[in-house]
Design a protein around this motif. Sequence first.
Motif, PDB file in Angstrom:
ATOM      1  N   TYR A 138     -85.640  86.199  -7.025  1.00  0.00           N
ATOM      2  CA  TYR A 138     -84.714  85.347  -6.275  1.00  0.00           C
ATOM      3  C   TYR A 138     -83.455  85.058  -7.087  1.00  0.00           C
ATOM      4  O   TYR A 138     -83.505  84.956  -8.328  1.00  0.00           O
ATOM      5  CB  TYR A 138     -85.370  84.021  -5.909  1.00  0.00           C
ATOM      6  N   LEU A 139     -82.354  84.901  -6.368  1.00  0.00           N
ATOM      7  CA  LEU A 139     -81.157  84.282  -6.932  1.00  0.00           C
ATOM      8  C   LEU A 139     -81.286  82.796  -6.645  1.00  0.00           C
ATOM      9  O   LEU A 139     -81.338  82.386  -5.482  1.00  0.00           O
ATOM     10  CB  LEU A 139     -79.891  84.837  -6.281  1.00  0.00           C
ATOM     11  N   VAL A 140     -81.356  81.991  -7.686  1.00  0.00           N
ATOM     12  CA  VAL A 140     -81.680  80.573  -7.539  1.00  0.00           C
ATOM     13  C   VAL A 140     -80.451  79.731  -7.841  1.00  0.00           C
ATOM     14  O   VAL A 140     -79.700  80.018  -8.780  1.00  0.00           O
ATOM     15  CB  VAL A 140     -82.838  80.167  -8.482  1.00  0.00           C
ATOM     16  N   THR A 141     -80.258  78.695  -7.051  1.00  0.00           N
ATOM     17  CA  THR A 141     -79.194  77.736  -7.321  1.00  0.00           C
ATOM     18  C   THR A 141     -79.761  76.328  -7.285  1.00  0.00           C
ATOM     19  O   THR A 141     -80.744  76.065  -6.596  1.00  0.00           O
ATOM     20  CB  THR A 141     -78.028  77.881  -6.310  1.00  0.00           C
ATOM     21  N   LEU A 142     -79.162  75.448  -8.049  1.00  0.00           N
ATOM     22  CA  LEU A 142     -79.522  74.033  -8.005  1.00  0.00           C
ATOM     23  C   LEU A 142     -78.594  73.338  -7.018  1.00  0.00           C
ATOM     24  O   LEU A 142     -77.369  73.412  -7.136  1.00  0.00           O
ATOM     25  CB  LEU A 142     -79.388  73.386  -9.387  1.00  0.00           C
ATOM     26  N   GLY A 143     -79.191  72.678  -6.025  1.00  0.00           N
ATOM     27  CA  GLY A 143     -78.402  71.953  -5.032  1.00  0.00           C
ATOM     28  C   GLY A 143     -78.472  70.461  -5.297  1.00  0.00           C
ATOM     29  O   GLY A 143     -79.555  69.891  -5.371  1.00  0.00           O
ATOM     30  N   ILE A 144     -77.337  69.831  -5.472  1.00  0.00           N
ATOM     31  CA  ILE A 144     -77.294  68.404  -5.783  1.00  0.00           C
ATOM     32  C   ILE A 144     -77.493  67.586  -4.510  1.00  0.00           C
ATOM     33  O   ILE A 144     -76.782  67.784  -3.520  1.00  0.00           O
ATOM     34  CB  ILE A 144     -75.952  68.025  -6.439  1.00  0.00           C
ATOM     35  N   THR A 145     -78.452  66.678  -4.532  1.00  0.00           N
ATOM     36  CA  THR A 145     -78.685  65.812  -3.374  1.00  0.00           C
ATOM     37  C   THR A 145     -77.461  64.934  -3.138  1.00  0.00           C
ATOM     38  O   THR A 145     -77.066  64.167  -4.024  1.00  0.00           O
ATOM     39  CB  THR A 145     -79.930  64.933  -3.596  1.00  0.00           C
ATOM     40  N   PRO A 146     -76.819  65.015  -1.963  1.00  0.00           N
ATOM     41  CA  PRO A 146     -75.562  64.287  -1.727  1.00  0.00           C
ATOM     42  C   PRO A 146     -75.776  62.771  -1.733  1.00  0.00           C
ATOM     43  O   PRO A 146     -76.790  62.269  -1.258  1.00  0.00           O
ATOM     44  CB  PRO A 146     -75.116  64.757  -0.344  1.00  0.00           C
ATOM     45  N   ALA A 170     -89.072  74.443  -3.751  1.00  0.00           N
ATOM     46  CA  ALA A 170     -88.042  75.482  -3.678  1.00  0.00           C
ATOM     47  C   ALA A 170     -87.969  75.992  -2.251  1.00  0.00           C
ATOM     48  O   ALA A 170     -88.998  76.163  -1.586  1.00  0.00           O
ATOM     49  CB  ALA A 170     -88.361  76.615  -4.647  1.00  0.00           C
ATOM     50  N   TYR A 171     -86.754  76.250  -1.773  1.00  0.00           N
ATOM     51  CA  TYR A 171     -86.543  76.605  -0.372  1.00  0.00           C
ATOM     52  C   TYR A 171     -85.663  77.855  -0.272  1.00  0.00           C
ATOM     53  O   TYR A 171     -84.807  78.114  -1.131  1.00  0.00           O
ATOM     54  CB  TYR A 171     -85.849  75.463   0.374  1.00  0.00           C
ATOM     55  N   ASN A 172     -85.893  78.623   0.778  1.00  0.00           N
ATOM     56  CA  ASN A 172     -84.939  79.670   1.126  1.00  0.00           C
ATOM     57  C   ASN A 172     -83.604  79.023   1.502  1.00  0.00           C
ATOM     58  O   ASN A 172     -83.577  77.941   2.098  1.00  0.00           O
ATOM     59  CB  ASN A 172     -85.448  80.485   2.316  1.00  0.00           C
ATOM     60  N   VAL A 173     -82.522  79.689   1.145  1.00  0.00           N
ATOM     61  CA  VAL A 173     -81.197  79.205   1.542  1.00  0.00           C
ATOM     62  C   VAL A 173     -80.882  79.745   2.925  1.00  0.00           C
ATOM     63  O   VAL A 173     -80.921  80.953   3.166  1.00  0.00           O
ATOM     64  CB  VAL A 173     -80.117  79.644   0.538  1.00  0.00           C
ATOM     65  N   LYS A 174     -80.581  78.838   3.835  1.00  0.00           N
ATOM     66  CA  LYS A 174     -80.257  79.220   5.211  1.00  0.00           C
ATOM     67  C   LYS A 174     -78.803  79.662   5.315  1.00  0.00           C
ATOM     68  O   LYS A 174     -78.472  80.647   5.972  1.00  0.00           O
ATOM     69  CB  LYS A 174     -80.535  78.043   6.146  1.00  0.00           C
ATOM     70  N   MET A 256     -73.478  85.473  -3.383  1.00  0.00           N
ATOM     71  CA  MET A 256     -74.520  84.554  -2.920  1.00  0.00           C
ATOM     72  C   MET A 256     -74.592  84.439  -1.397  1.00  0.00           C
ATOM     73  O   MET A 256     -75.684  84.399  -0.820  1.00  0.00           O
ATOM     74  CB  MET A 256     -74.319  83.169  -3.529  1.00  0.00           C
ATOM     75  N   GLU A 257     -73.447  84.383  -0.720  1.00  0.00           N
ATOM     76  CA  GLU A 257     -73.446  84.136   0.719  1.00  0.00           C
ATOM     77  C   GLU A 257     -74.066  85.273   1.519  1.00  0.00           C
ATOM     78  O   GLU A 257     -74.489  85.078   2.667  1.00  0.00           O
ATOM     79  CB  GLU A 257     -72.022  83.866   1.202  1.00  0.00           C
ATOM     80  N   HIS A 258     -74.149  86.466   0.922  1.00  0.00           N
ATOM     81  CA  HIS A 258     -74.644  87.621   1.667  1.00  0.00           C
ATOM     82  C   HIS A 258     -75.944  88.182   1.086  1.00  0.00           C
ATOM     83  O   HIS A 258     -76.460  89.167   1.625  1.00  0.00           O
ATOM     84  CB  HIS A 258     -73.561  88.709   1.687  1.00  0.00           C
ATOM     85  N   ALA A 259     -76.442  87.593   0.029  1.00  0.00           N
ATOM     86  CA  ALA A 259     -77.699  88.078  -0.563  1.00  0.00           C
ATOM     87  C   ALA A 259     -78.877  87.635   0.294  1.00  0.00           C
ATOM     88  O   ALA A 259     -78.819  86.622   0.998  1.00  0.00           O
ATOM     89  CB  ALA A 259     -77.835  87.549  -1.987  1.00  0.00           C
ATOM     90  N   GLU A 260     -79.979  88.393   0.247  1.00  0.00           N
ATOM     91  CA  GLU A 260     -81.140  88.102   1.086  1.00  0.00           C
ATOM     92  C   GLU A 260     -82.124  87.145   0.421  1.00  0.00           C
ATOM     93  O   GLU A 260     -82.663  86.250   1.076  1.00  0.00           O
ATOM     94  CB  GLU A 260     -81.853  89.404   1.450  1.00  0.00           C
ATOM     95  N   ARG A 261     -82.374  87.320  -0.856  1.00  0.00           N
ATOM     96  CA  ARG A 261     -83.383  86.498  -1.535  1.00  0.00           C
ATOM     97  C   ARG A 261     -82.676  85.430  -2.372  1.00  0.00           C
ATOM     98  O   ARG A 261     -82.468  85.582  -3.574  1.00  0.00           O
ATOM     99  CB  ARG A 261     -84.297  87.363  -2.412  1.00  0.00           C
ATOM    100  N   VAL A 262     -82.272  84.355  -1.689  1.00  0.00           N
ATOM    101  CA  VAL A 262     -81.572  83.243  -2.342  1.00  0.00           C
ATOM    102  C   VAL A 262     -82.398  81.979  -2.140  1.00  0.00           C
ATOM    103  O   VAL A 262     -82.821  81.674  -1.023  1.00  0.00           O
ATOM    104  CB  VAL A 262     -80.155  83.048  -1.773  1.00  0.00           C
ATOM    105  N   ALA A 263     -82.621  81.250  -3.218  1.00  0.00           N
ATOM    106  CA  ALA A 263     -83.440  80.031  -3.171  1.00  0.00           C
ATOM    107  C   ALA A 263     -82.653  78.857  -3.726  1.00  0.00           C
ATOM    108  O   ALA A 263     -81.780  79.025  -4.587  1.00  0.00           O
ATOM    109  CB  ALA A 263     -84.731  80.213  -3.962  1.00  0.00           C
TER     110      ALA A 263
END
Length: 363
Positions: A138-146, A170-174, A256-263
């Motif tokens: 997976y390509l993984v990113t940390l998402g900051i809780t707003p 961990a979640y798939n990126v929609k 990132m915006e077009h990759a399939e396995r992004v978490a």
Amino acid sequence: MEHTYAVIMAGGGGTRLWPISRKERPKQLLPLLGQETLFQSTVTRLKNMFPYERILVVTVEEQAREMRLQAPEIPEENYIIEPAPRGTASVVGLAAAVLHKRDPEARMAILPSDHFIRNRDLFHYLLNAAFDVAENGYLVTLGITPTQPSTAYGYIQQGEPLNGEYKYPAYNVKRFVEKPDELTAQKLLHTGDHSWNSGMFIWRADTILGEVDKQMPELGAALKKIAAAWDTDQQNAILDENWHTLKTETVDYGIMEHAERVAVLPAGGLGWSDVGMWSSLFEVLLPDMNGNISTNSSLHLAHETYNTLVYGGNGDRLIVTIGVENMVIVDGGDVVMICKTDHAQKVKDVVGHLKKHNQEKYL
């Protein structure tokens, strides 16, 4: 953790923190929040998790000299110099190509040099958890809780939880969402499934290089030539020859915006700020009982002043504010900048104006 590396992206200009952040001394090289510079704080945050020989810095030559002085513990060969700015996609690709040549099993965390993170223990835990996810391709990113409907950040929408057992949710990126307007930001916040895009990424070097080949083939071809010449007498010549032909692109849009396995790992509680503009300092510095922040309180006389930031000064100039509220006042020596707190993002417009009108001496 033998094959894990930290890559610090450190070539930015920090124009929204003008007039303190300048071309010669951008924000990551400045002690904006204390004794350490933002770059030094980033290195300090990493040293208990990564030995110095596994911390790399990608920057431009004019900044590298000062960074070597600020962090002499990082080996000389770990400073990767980009010949010219070509966007974060090229920065990420170059770091991955160099690391993959050194260590074919390399896993890497891509981290900006100018962020503030209060909770270091949680940060280390999140990185370890992200490396576990990245190991599965997976390509993984940390998402900051707003914490508010901010228009200053892009957003990440989380999808279904990942299959498998992981130590942290961990979640798939929609989808990725560009920086929204105010109304859209409020809607995104209320959905409860959107995070701010932190710009922090974790992946295997071979995984990201495969995505570069697939989505940005010209960059992929250039990186192969550069990697083949790395650590040889031809390194700089081949780098220069191929680098200047690259188009400028961000890793978010280019990969990132077009990759399939992004978490995404939602990262609440980090105490994170990208210190992206002057109003960000209200998030990380302690105000007085009236909500004011002054970096030199002995030289700021606040009379009937509330929720105001006073930054800078030449050491002997007294700044007096009377009947002031919700303002940012920055004394840069040759420039004094005053704006409403909710207009802090527009500092970049002023920088653009100065460039357009050839007033380079103020930049």
